[in-house]
Design an enzyme around this catalytic site. Structure first.
Site, mmCIF file in Angstrom:
data_model
loop_
_atom_site.group_PDB
_atom_site.id
_atom_site.type_symbol
_atom_site.label_atom_id
_atom_site.label_comp_id
_atom_site.label_asym_id
_atom_site.label_seq_id
_atom_site.Cartn_x
_atom_site.Cartn_y
_atom_site.Cartn_z
ATOM 1 N N THR A 162 0.981 -1.159 -0.086
ATOM 2 C CA THR A 162 -0.047 -0.137 0.103
ATOM 3 C C THR A 162 0.702 1.280 -0.033
ATOM 4 O O THR A 162 0.218 2.181 -0.010
ATOM 5 C CB THR A 162 -0.808 0.038 1.340
ATOM 6 O OG1 THR A 162 -0.209 -0.236 2.602
ATOM 7 C CG2 THR A 162 -1.969 -1.240 1.198
ATOM 8 N N TYR A 196 0.976 1.566 -8.221
ATOM 9 C CA TYR A 196 0.004 0.892 -7.199
ATOM 10 C C TYR A 196 -1.319 0.704 -7.833
ATOM 11 O O TYR A 196 -1.837 -0.329 -7.861
ATOM 12 C CB TYR A 196 -0.005 1.963 -6.054
ATOM 13 C CG TYR A 196 -1.390 1.689 -5.177
ATOM 14 C CD1 TYR A 196 -1.067 0.643 -4.131
ATOM 15 C CD2 TYR A 196 -2.111 2.482 -4.909
ATOM 16 C CE1 TYR A 196 -2.093 0.135 -3.422
ATOM 17 C CE2 TYR A 196 -3.393 2.048 -4.099
ATOM 18 C CZ TYR A 196 -3.260 1.161 -3.312
ATOM 19 O OH TYR A 196 -4.202 0.752 -2.412
HETATM 20 N N1 LIG Z 1 -5.117 2.742 2.884
HETATM 21 C C1 LIG Z 1 -6.095 3.351 2.086
HETATM 22 O O1 LIG Z 1 -6.217 4.568 2.049
HETATM 23 C C2 LIG Z 1 -6.629 2.702 1.015
HETATM 24 C C3 LIG Z 1 -7.346 3.086 -0.030
HETATM 25 C C4 LIG Z 1 -7.993 2.344 -0.880
HETATM 26 C C5 LIG Z 1 -7.921 0.967 -0.951
HETATM 27 N N2 LIG Z 1 -7.283 0.211 0.048
HETATM 28 C C6 LIG Z 1 -6.874 -1.192 0.021
HETATM 29 O O2 LIG Z 1 -7.663 -1.748 1.185
HETATM 30 C C7 LIG Z 1 -7.002 -2.720 1.517
HETATM 31 C C8 LIG Z 1 -6.588 -2.710 3.011
HETATM 32 O O3 LIG Z 1 -5.733 -1.643 3.064
HETATM 33 P P1 LIG Z 1 -5.115 -1.161 4.557
HETATM 34 O O4 LIG Z 1 -4.914 0.509 4.713
HETATM 35 O O5 LIG Z 1 -5.667 -1.887 5.785
HETATM 36 O O6 LIG Z 1 -3.634 -1.314 4.247
HETATM 37 P P2 LIG Z 1 -2.504 -1.482 5.431
HETATM 38 O O7 LIG Z 1 -2.799 -1.084 6.701
HETATM 39 O O8 LIG Z 1 -1.205 -0.747 4.832
HETATM 40 O O9 LIG Z 1 -2.177 -2.799 5.914
HETATM 41 C C9 LIG Z 1 -1.651 -3.747 4.767
HETATM 42 C C10 LIG Z 1 -1.346 -5.195 5.389
HETATM 43 O O10 LIG Z 1 -0.783 -5.864 4.237
HETATM 44 C C11 LIG Z 1 0.397 -6.532 4.770
HETATM 45 N N3 LIG Z 1 1.398 -6.897 3.644
HETATM 46 C C12 LIG Z 1 1.924 -6.223 3.020
HETATM 47 N N4 LIG Z 1 2.830 -7.010 2.318
HETATM 48 C C13 LIG Z 1 2.780 -8.287 2.606
HETATM 49 C C14 LIG Z 1 3.035 -9.465 2.307
HETATM 50 N N5 LIG Z 1 4.056 -9.566 1.563
HETATM 51 N N6 LIG Z 1 2.780 -10.667 2.729
HETATM 52 C C15 LIG Z 1 1.853 -10.463 3.747
HETATM 53 N N7 LIG Z 1 1.284 -9.497 4.260
HETATM 54 C C16 LIG Z 1 1.588 -8.276 3.758
HETATM 55 C C17 LIG Z 1 1.020 -5.646 5.805
HETATM 56 O O11 LIG Z 1 1.710 -6.414 6.948
HETATM 57 P P3 LIG Z 1 2.805 -5.801 7.785
HETATM 58 O O12 LIG Z 1 1.811 -5.180 8.915
HETATM 59 O O13 LIG Z 1 3.451 -6.810 8.140
HETATM 60 O O14 LIG Z 1 3.469 -4.949 6.818
HETATM 61 C C18 LIG Z 1 -0.388 -5.044 6.615
HETATM 62 O O15 LIG Z 1 -0.678 -6.002 7.511
HETATM 63 C C19 LIG Z 1 -5.823 -2.979 0.390
HETATM 64 O O16 LIG Z 1 -6.259 -3.813 -0.096
HETATM 65 C C20 LIG Z 1 -5.558 -1.678 -0.020
HETATM 66 O O17 LIG Z 1 -4.933 -1.638 -1.288
HETATM 67 C C21 LIG Z 1 -6.700 1.046 0.965
#
Ligand SMILES: NC(=O)c1ccc[n+]([C@@H]2O[C@H](COP(=O)([O-])OP(=O)(O)OC[C@H]3O[C@@H](n4cnc5c(N)ncnc54)[C@H](OP(=O)(O)O)[C@@H]3O)[C@@H](O)[C@H]2O)c1
Length: 293
Positions: free
Chosen positions: A62, A125
């Site tokens: 992300t 991304y």
């Molecule tokens: N954040 C936003 O504003 C936003 C906006 C639109 C859509 N989204 C989507 O919503 C979803 C959830 O986003 P979020 O904000 O909850 O993201 P986040 O807080 O950045 O969490 C991402 C998670 O993915 C894990 N991760 C990353 N690389 C990995 C790997 N190689 N193997 C296993 N785990 C891995 C991270 O683990 P670690 O903690 O160990 O790093 C973390 O737990 C994602 O699909 C994102 O694309 C997010």
């Protein structure tokens, strides 16, 4: 129901731990125990071993700006691993619940994006997330794919917390005022996910792509302004309030381009699942009450 959750430590993943628990037997994997998305084959093996009814993937690469220079890693996590998970779900007959982003769109116009609009991501991304989406659709598995926007949570860093910190340190803060979207809480995303899984599991016609965002729309500048006012009123004091200066995106040079129009039309989700999505201010107010207590 057997549910496998990936990415349990992220903003959405953390809230899913709570929201999915009442649905059935919940198994959670992270990087250290078969859920490392840089190792798609191992993740696929974990799915075959657990034989879940539903796989929920909240893990993703992300870091929007870093993805411009870490394309291969972003593509592995957001596309190759997602493709492997989707194939495994097809094999074991599991539903695949996954999250994508408003960044699959190019941000043109002012109309909220529909699920049927043609994606055209502006950055790496967004392109890798779109590749993940396509892999799911082409895999033939039953899926719920939620595109969301501007996610925040009480846990971890987020835009409101950054604004509160900057407000305490500075007299003047420049904030972008030409990107439009709806701040959406991880809590709302998790609760809606649980609701939709419960319905979809007994009605396969509900499978598909859905836009999931809080109601209303704002800019980063107006969002910051609202956060500072709400924080001041929750603390029952005026406190130090910096001047917020609205600036165009062109004033901030970032490696990744970002869409100006991130509005998502949520009519399909609301009507097909009988849901009401609260205004973004409701969730942000709750989050502030939690972090400021
Ligand atoms: N954040 C936003 O504003 C936003 C906006 C639109 C859509 N989204 C989507 O919503 C979803 C959830 O986003 P979020 O904000 O909850 O993201 P986040 O807080 O950045 O969490 C991402 C998670 O993915 C894990 N991760 C990353 N690389 C990995 C790997 N190689 N193997 C296993 N785990 C891995 C991270 O683990 P670690 O903690 O160990 O790093 C973390 O737990 C994602 O699909 C994102 O694309 C997010």
């Amino acid at each position: 129901m057997r549910i496998l959750l990936l990415g349990k430590r992220g903003q959405v993943g953390w809230e899913l731990q709570r929201a999915l628990a009442p649905l059935g037997e919940l198994k959670m994997l992270d990087r250290t125990d078969g859920g490392d998305l840089t190792r798609p084959i191992e993740v696929a093996e974990s799915i075959r071993a657990f034989m879940p009814d539903v796989v929920v993937n909240a893990a993703a690469y992300t870091s929007v700006d870093r993805a411009e220079t870490e394309q291969e890693l972003a593509r592995t996590v957001n596309a190759a691993a997602v493709a492997a998970i989707a194939r495994s779900c097809t094999e074991v007959g599991a539903w695949f619940v996954h999250y994508s982003t408003d960044y699959v769109f190019d941000g043109s116009g002012q109309r909220p994006w529909l699920e049927t609009d043609v994606p055209a991501p502006l950055n790496v991304y967004g392109r890798t997330k779109l590749e993940g989406e396509s892999a799911i659709v082409e895999s033939g598995c039953r899926y719920l794919l939620f595109r969301t926007s501007w996610v925040y949570a009480a846990r971890g860093g987020n835009f409101p917390k950054t604004m509160l910190r900057l407000a305490a340190e500075r007299d003047e803060v420049r904030v972008i005022n030409d990107q439009f979207g709806a701040p959406t809480s991880a809590e709302l995303i998790a609760d809606v996910t649980a609701h939709c899984i419960r319905q979809a599991i007994s009605d396969e016609s509900l499978a598909g792509i859905y836009h999931l965002a809080a109601s209303g729309c704002t800019t980063w500048h107006d969002y910051a302004n609202w956060v500072l006012a709400a924080a001041a009123s929750q603390r029952h004091q005026g406190g130090h309030r910096p001047v917020l200066i609205p600036v165009p995106s062109s004033e901030f040079s970032t490696p990744a381009r970002r869409p100006l129009n991130s509005r998502l039309d949520t009519h399909k989700l609301r009507s097909r699942f009988g849901l009401c999505l609260p205004h973004w201010q409701d969730g942000v107010g709750r989050m502030l009450a939690e972090v400021l207590q």
